[in-house]
Each structure stands twice: as C-alpha cells, then as structure tokens.
Design an enzyme around this catalytic site. Structure first.
Site, PDB file in Angstrom:
ATOM      1  CG  ASN A  45      -4.353   5.524   3.043  1.00 18.28           C
ATOM      2  OD1 ASN A  45      -5.528   5.300   2.496  1.00 18.28           O
ATOM      3  ND2 ASN A  45      -3.419   4.782   3.361  1.00 18.28           N
TER       4      ASN A  45
ATOM      5  CE1 TYR B 168      -1.339   6.237  13.800  1.00 19.73           C
ATOM      6  CE2 TYR B 168      -1.254   8.375  12.786  1.00 19.73           C
ATOM      7  CZ  TYR B 168      -0.897   7.695  13.905  1.00 19.73           C
ATOM      8  OH  TYR B 168      -0.271   8.280  14.827  1.00 19.73           O
ATOM      9  CB  SER B 169      -8.428   6.270  10.753  1.00 21.65           C
ATOM     10  OG  SER B 169      -9.471   6.287  11.571  1.00 21.65           O
TER      11      SER B 169
ATOM     12  CG  ASP C 274      -2.241  -0.993   1.208  1.00 20.96           C
ATOM     13  OD1 ASP C 274      -2.275  -1.553   0.012  1.00 20.96           O
ATOM     14  OD2 ASP C 274      -2.709  -1.160   2.041  1.00 20.96           O
TER      15      ASP C 274
END
Length: 295
Positions: A150, A193-194, A77
């Site tokens: 992202n 990350y969230s 990714d």
C-alpha cells in the site's frame, strides 16, 4: 494422468464466532476438491475452539514456513496486507475473502467462498500483478520488513510540532514539505491512507507512485504522481530529532539523520481475480458514488 493436489495456505484475523460458518464452508469446499490445507498457527488455535469447524487433516505452519499454490486471506484489508508480507517475493497468488468492512484488497464477498474456490480448482481465474514499494534507510537500518503493498509514510511522532521533509525525485529537488507527514503510495494503496489525506485514486495496474502530504502547512502544496521508475529520496528535520516511518502500517522510529529512499521493489504481489470482478464497479460500490442519500 493424475493431477497434483493443489495446496492452500490460509491466513485469518482474530477469530470471531459469527464468522465460523464462512471458515467451515471454505475448509469443506477445499476438502471436497481434495486440496491440501495448511492454516497459520494463531488462526488455527482460534479455530480449534469452534464446534462448527472441523480441522481434521489440516496442517499448521508458523511464520513464513509454508509452501502453497494459493494463499487465502480471510479478513479485511489488514489481514490481506499481513498475508502479502508473509508471501514476500514468492509470488504465491492471494485470494482475499472479505470478512471485514470496506475490502478493497479482500474483495471477494464471504457469500461467494464456494464459488471462488470451485473457480480456482477449475482454473477459471486471472492473475493481477500489483507493484510493491521498497524502503532503504541510510544512517540507521530499518528493523522491520522494508516492503509495502500500500504505502510508505514518514510521520511526526507524538508532539504537536510538524516536521520538515525534503523530497527529491531521481536526484532532482521536488519540495520541502512542512507537514505532519508524507505518504508515498502505490496505485493499490491509493484508496487507503493517501485517499484520506486528499490523494488521487489510481487504477491498480498503472505504473505510477503518488506523494501525498499529511496536513501540510501550505494550502498550495498538493499530491503529485510520478513514474514508478522514479527513486524518491526523503530527509527529515524534527524538533524531537526523530520521526516515524510506517510501512503498510508497521511503524518504527528513526533518527532525523536517517535518509530514506523509496523505489519500486523487484517483485509484485499477485492477486487472484475472477470473472465479473471490475475495479470501477468496486469503486462505485465501496465509495457509494452516485448514491442519493436523501430520504
């Protein structure tokens, strides 16, 4: 009537010998369809040492100096995000070949390289348009690319003290986060990350943005999802008088006097999707939902 040759720009992560066969299969399949192939210069240099990959007839490009009908990202990714940044607003569709580990963005298994290239050359594919976030800094200019597929995150620097982040949505006060940081993510970035900070998974094409705190001081503060037409304004107080802004992982330091505004960018990133690909099935597989791990 002769059809114009399709042009492919190929990006890759640091070359590894064990992946040479995948790259060779990609190049051979593209050549078999008469496609024009250009490879990012650092990736080309790493491939040139492999006896398994023939680079005859392949051109090389640097930076954003390429024209293509399709971009092929060969890696994980992270490689896909870098390729998307290089494509920018040109909306060249991206094919993500997964040569990494998890692969939510690069979601085509390397075993299917020949099949997906055949499908593209026959026109058997669909395009998914994914929203992008844009950051604007008032008080200190951003040095790097302000666009994120992202997420955009405000984070404390290297001391132990948390930072204070005052957030407004469309001019209305939302909250002041006492935390290690705050992540503003797209639906595409909701599994990145969230998610690792307790944020919700959002279907990729939903028209929303999520604000997820990083290690908040108060247990009562939770992620919130807002409409993607919203303008989010963030101001920071910090004992070190500065903070980090990370835009798809590319971080830079800003003074605490800087106000950051985040809103949806005026363009999308186009993903190439193929028959049989299903986001919910991908979630079940990647997240191992319903898997019984007992012996």
């Amino acid at each position: 009537m002769n059809r114009r040759k399709l042009r492919f720009a190929v990006f890759g992560n640091e070359y590894q010998e064990r992946k040479a066969d995948v790259v060779a299969r990609l190049i051979d399949t593209l050549a078999g369809h008469g496609a024009e192939i250009a490879v990012d210069k650092p990736f080309f240099k790493s491939l040139s040492d492999s006896p398994l990959v023939s680079l005859d007839g392949i051109s090389v490009f640097e930076g954003n100096d390429f024209e293509a009908d399709f971009v092929v990202s060969m890696g994980g990714d992270g490689t896909f995000l870098k390729a998307a940044g290089r494509v920018g607003s040109r909306q060249i569709p991206i094919i993500g070949i997964n040569m990494g580990r998890l692969g939510f963005l690069a979601d085509v298994p390397s075993s299917q390289v020949e099949g997906v290239i055949d499908a593209v050359c026959r026109g058997n594919y669909a395009i998914e348009r994914h929203a992008v976030l844009q950051a604007f800094a008032e008080g200190e200019p951003l040095a790097g690319l302000p666009y994120a597929l992202n997420d955009i995150a405000i984070l404390k620097r290297d001391n132990a003290s948390m930072i204070s982040i005052r957030a407004t949505v469309d001019g209305e006060y939302l909250a002041t986060y006492q935390a290690d940081g705050l992540i503003v993510s797209t639906p595409t970035g909701s599994t990145a990350y969230s998610l690792s900070n307790g944020g919700p998974i959002m279907m990729p094409l939903t028209s929303v943005i999520c604000l997820t705190p990083v290690a908040p001081h108060s247990l009562s503060i939770r992620p919130i999802v807002v409409n993607d037409t919203a303008e989010i304004t963030l101001s920071v107080e910090s004992r070190s008088h500065n903070f980090l802004v990370a835009i798809d992982g590319r971080s830079e330091k800003l003074a605490e006097s800087t106000t950051l505004t985040v809103r949806k960018a005026p363009y999308t990133v186009d993903f190439v999707k193929f028959q049989g690909q299903n986001y919910l099935a991908t979630l079940r597989e990647k997240m191992m939902w319903g898997t019984d791990t007992r012996d």
